[in-house]
Design a protein around this motif. Structure first.
Motif, PDB file in Angstrom:
ATOM      1  N   GLY A 134       0.826  -1.209   0.000  1.00 55.02           N
ATOM      2  CA  GLY A 134       0.000   0.000   0.000  1.00 55.02           C
ATOM      3  C   GLY A 134       0.856   1.253   0.000  1.00 55.02           C
ATOM      4  N   ARG A 135       0.175   2.379   0.003  1.00 52.80           N
ATOM      5  CA  ARG A 135       0.866   3.661  -0.037  1.00 52.80           C
ATOM      6  C   ARG A 135       1.293   4.066   1.383  1.00 52.80           C
TER       7      ARG A 135
ATOM      8  N   THR B 235      -2.493   2.023   4.171  1.00 53.24           N
ATOM      9  CA  THR B 235      -3.637   1.125   4.014  1.00 53.24           C
ATOM     10  C   THR B 235      -3.286   0.111   2.935  1.00 53.24           C
ATOM     11  N   VAL B 236      -3.699  -1.135   3.139  1.00 48.60           N
ATOM     12  CA  VAL B 236      -3.421  -2.162   2.128  1.00 48.60           C
ATOM     13  C   VAL B 236      -4.278  -1.884   0.893  1.00 48.60           C
ATOM     14  N   GLU B 237      -3.609  -1.693  -0.237  1.00 48.01           N
ATOM     15  CA  GLU B 237      -4.327  -1.447  -1.493  1.00 48.01           C
ATOM     16  C   GLU B 237      -4.191  -2.626  -2.444  1.00 48.01           C
ATOM     17  N   ARG B 238      -3.172  -3.429  -2.218  1.00 51.34           N
ATOM     18  CA  ARG B 238      -2.916  -4.548  -3.131  1.00 51.34           C
ATOM     19  C   ARG B 238      -2.485  -5.770  -2.320  1.00 51.34           C
ATOM     20  N   VAL B 239      -2.981  -6.932  -2.685  1.00 55.10           N
ATOM     21  CA  VAL B 239      -2.556  -8.170  -2.023  1.00 55.10           C
ATOM     22  C   VAL B 239      -1.900  -9.040  -3.080  1.00 55.10           C
ATOM     23  N   ASN B 240      -0.643  -9.392  -2.841  1.00 56.85           N
ATOM     24  CA  ASN B 240       0.086 -10.245  -3.792  1.00 56.85           C
ATOM     25  C   ASN B 240      -0.012 -11.676  -3.294  1.00 56.85           C
TER      26      ASN B 240
ATOM     27  N   ALA C  63      -6.996  -8.055   6.461  1.00 57.64           N
ATOM     28  CA  ALA C  63      -7.664  -9.358   6.332  1.00 57.64           C
ATOM     29  C   ALA C  63      -8.814  -9.269   5.334  1.00 57.64           C
ATOM     30  N   ALA C  64      -9.511  -8.151   5.332  1.00 55.04           N
ATOM     31  CA  ALA C  64     -10.614  -7.961   4.382  1.00 55.04           C
ATOM     32  C   ALA C  64     -10.071  -7.952   2.947  1.00 55.04           C
ATOM     33  N   ALA C  65      -8.961  -7.225   2.731  1.00 56.49           N
ATOM     34  CA  ALA C  65      -8.364  -7.174   1.386  1.00 56.49           C
ATOM     35  C   ALA C  65      -7.896  -8.564   0.960  1.00 56.49           C
ATOM     36  N   LEU C  66      -7.365  -9.311   1.912  1.00 55.76           N
ATOM     37  CA  LEU C  66      -6.911 -10.682   1.618  1.00 55.76           C
ATOM     38  C   LEU C  66      -8.098 -11.568   1.236  1.00 55.76           C
ATOM     39  N   ALA C  67      -9.183 -11.449   2.003  1.00 50.41           N
ATOM     40  CA  ALA C  67     -10.381 -12.260   1.722  1.00 50.41           C
ATOM     41  C   ALA C  67     -10.928 -11.949   0.327  1.00 50.41           C
ATOM     42  N   VAL C  68     -10.887 -10.682  -0.048  1.00 50.52           N
ATOM     43  CA  VAL C  68     -11.360 -10.300  -1.391  1.00 50.52           C
ATOM     44  C   VAL C  68     -10.430 -10.889  -2.452  1.00 50.52           C
ATOM     45  N   ALA C  69      -9.112 -10.733  -2.237  1.00 51.59           N
ATOM     46  CA  ALA C  69      -8.138 -11.209  -3.231  1.00 51.59           C
ATOM     47  C   ALA C  69      -8.220 -12.720  -3.421  1.00 51.59           C
ATOM     48  N   LEU C  70      -8.530 -13.437  -2.344  1.00 54.01           N
ATOM     49  CA  LEU C  70      -8.585 -14.905  -2.423  1.00 54.01           C
ATOM     50  C   LEU C  70      -9.991 -15.414  -2.732  1.00 54.01           C
ATOM     51  N   LYS C  71     -10.919 -14.470  -2.944  1.00 47.24           N
ATOM     52  CA  LYS C  71     -12.324 -14.833  -3.194  1.00 47.24           C
ATOM     53  C   LYS C  71     -12.820 -15.787  -2.095  1.00 47.24           C
TER      54      LYS C  71
ATOM     55  N   ALA D  31     -15.043  -5.953   2.524  1.00 42.36           N
ATOM     56  CA  ALA D  31     -15.055  -7.371   2.137  1.00 42.36           C
ATOM     57  C   ALA D  31     -16.327  -7.726   1.368  1.00 42.36           C
ATOM     58  N   VAL D  32     -17.490  -7.337   1.887  1.00 44.58           N
ATOM     59  CA  VAL D  32     -18.734  -7.731   1.191  1.00 44.58           C
ATOM     60  C   VAL D  32     -18.858  -6.992  -0.149  1.00 44.58           C
ATOM     61  N   GLN D  33     -18.384  -5.725  -0.175  1.00 48.32           N
ATOM     62  CA  GLN D  33     -18.408  -5.011  -1.463  1.00 48.32           C
ATOM     63  C   GLN D  33     -17.468  -5.672  -2.461  1.00 48.32           C
ATOM     64  N   GLY D  34     -16.416  -6.313  -1.959  1.00 45.79           N
ATOM     65  CA  GLY D  34     -15.456  -7.004  -2.829  1.00 45.79           C
ATOM     66  C   GLY D  34     -15.870  -8.416  -3.191  1.00 45.79           C
ATOM     67  N   GLY D  35     -17.030  -8.852  -2.716  1.00 48.74           N
ATOM     68  CA  GLY D  35     -17.542 -10.157  -3.145  1.00 48.74           C
ATOM     69  C   GLY D  35     -17.481 -11.271  -2.114  1.00 48.74           C
ATOM     70  N   VAL D  36     -16.981 -10.983  -0.901  1.00 48.27           N
ATOM     71  CA  VAL D  36     -16.972 -12.017   0.145  1.00 48.27           C
ATOM     72  C   VAL D  36     -18.418 -12.200   0.625  1.00 48.27           C
ATOM     73  N   LYS D  37     -18.876 -13.442   0.669  1.00 44.36           N
ATOM     74  CA  LYS D  37     -20.303 -13.665   0.926  1.00 44.36           C
ATOM     75  C   LYS D  37     -20.702 -13.399   2.380  1.00 44.36           C
ATOM     76  N   ARG D  38     -19.821 -13.755   3.304  1.00 42.32           N
ATOM     77  CA  ARG D  38     -20.184 -13.612   4.722  1.00 42.32           C
ATOM     78  C   ARG D  38     -19.014 -13.050   5.516  1.00 42.32           C
ATOM     79  N   VAL D  39     -19.297 -12.065   6.353  1.00 44.63           N
ATOM     80  CA  VAL D  39     -18.309 -11.579   7.325  1.00 44.63           C
ATOM     81  C   VAL D  39     -18.939 -11.756   8.700  1.00 44.63           C
ATOM     82  N   ILE D  40     -18.186 -12.338   9.629  1.00 47.84           N
ATOM     83  CA  ILE D  40     -18.744 -12.566  10.961  1.00 47.84           C
ATOM     84  C   ILE D  40     -17.828 -11.935  12.014  1.00 47.84           C
ATOM     85  N   PHE D  41     -18.413 -11.088  12.868  1.00 43.24           N
ATOM     86  CA  PHE D  41     -17.702 -10.566  14.030  1.00 43.24           C
ATOM     87  C   PHE D  41     -17.928 -11.582  15.143  1.00 43.24           C
ATOM     88  N   GLY D  42     -16.870 -12.256  15.587  1.00 43.73           N
ATOM     89  CA  GLY D  42     -17.076 -13.335  16.552  1.00 43.73           C
ATOM     90  C   GLY D  42     -16.230 -13.172  17.805  1.00 43.73           C
TER      91      GLY D  42
END
Ligand code: ADP
Length: 267
Positions: free
Chosen positions: A110-111, A134-139, A175-183, A236-247
């Motif tokens: 990120g920048r 902020t994380v902008e890219r996940v490799n 973690a959200a960016a990672l979840a999006v990158a890994l679908k 995460a949900v905007q990036g396509g992750v179906k479920r996010v849970i605060f646990g």
């Protein structure tokens, strides 16, 4: 694929989290663990005579002001004590875990933000010398290699700037960016509370469900650092992750309980 983020606040039971993950991993579930370490970093920073400094932005977000010395203490705790403590727990449970920071292989990029606007005594000030971003890219290449080899990745901030400088980034949003990158199918944000509380700290005010489209409207219930979790969930949900849970990661089987629908489910 499931991305589990476990925080760094007092009360989190890492033994319980690792035991639950080990059982699930051995049944063939694909998952990645991301962790924090804020509570321990605060303690170590105090002990080293460089106490933590938190700043609040004009929009109400709290973050750690990270000068170079703070970054080095942050790395000692996150990449050292916390990361290796979790890897050791998993290894003892028979899981071949590998611990890496976002700097390694530039997993999180990120920048670099060198200055931060902060409210101090009612006035907005600009503080320079900050090592944040902020994380902008996940490799994902290195992660894919590890997973293909049967290793469980255990990831932690810092991230790398585009110039290769270590930057402190929010673990929930990483973690959200990672979840999006890994679908990922699900992102679990585990902490020392039952979930998002409507009237924090009253645990009986747990919000059980949040429709994905409305998640940002729930920012009003989150104070301080909980705001970053809600923001991460929205990303995460905007990036396509179906479920996010605060646990809740204080006891029991934190991962299985969250996947079973306990906590606050955003979907
Ligand atoms: P971690 O490091 O474990 O990820 P944080 O300290 O960043 O956790 O954020 C979780 C904290 O947010 C909780 O311990 C709680 O003190 C605080 N919090 C603020 N508002 C809320 C809320 N509405 N519901 C739950 N927790 C909240």
């Amino acid at each position: 694929m499931i991305v589990v983020k476990v925080g760094g606040s007092a009360g989190i039971d890492y033994d319980a989290v690792c035991a639950d993950i080990a059982v699930r991993w051995k049944t063939g579930e694909r998952l990645i663990l991301v962790h924090g370490g804020s509570g321990e970093t605060n303690r170590v920073a105090e002990a080293l005579g460089h106490p933590p400094k938190f700043v609040t932005s004009p929009s109400g977000y709290t973050s750690r002001f990270t000068d170079r010395q703070t970054l080095e203490i942050f790395e000692m705790v996150y990449c050292g004590k916390m990361n290796k403590g979790i890897v050791e727990r998993l290894q003892r449970l028979g899981v071949n875990a590998v611990g890496l920071s976002g700097l390694d292989g530039r997993i999180f990029e990120g920048r670099h933000k060198d200055s931060v606007r902060a409210v101090e005594n009612g006035k907005v000030k600009v503080l320079r010398g900050d090592h944040t971003g902020t994380v902008e890219r996940v490799n994902t290449h290195l992660i894919d290699l590890l997973l293909a080899g049967g290793y469980l990745p255990v990831l932690t901030p810092p991230a790398s700037s585009y110039d290769g400088v270590a930057i402190n980034v929010d673990g929930d949003r990483a973690a959200a960016a990672l979840a999006v990158a890994l679908k990922a199918d699900a992102l679990l944000l585990l902490s020392n509370v039952p979930g998002l509380l409507r009237a924090y700290p009253d645990e009986s005010s747990l919000i059980r469900e949040i429709p994905a489209a409305d998640v940002e409207t729930y920012l009003e219930f989150a104070q301080d650092r909980m705001k970053k979790k809600v923001l991460g969930a929205a990303e995460a949900v905007q990036g396509g992750v179906k479920r996010v849970i605060f646990g809740d990661a204080r006891n029991g089987q934190p991962v299985s309980a969250a996947l079973g629908g306990q906590g606050t489910v955003v979907s």
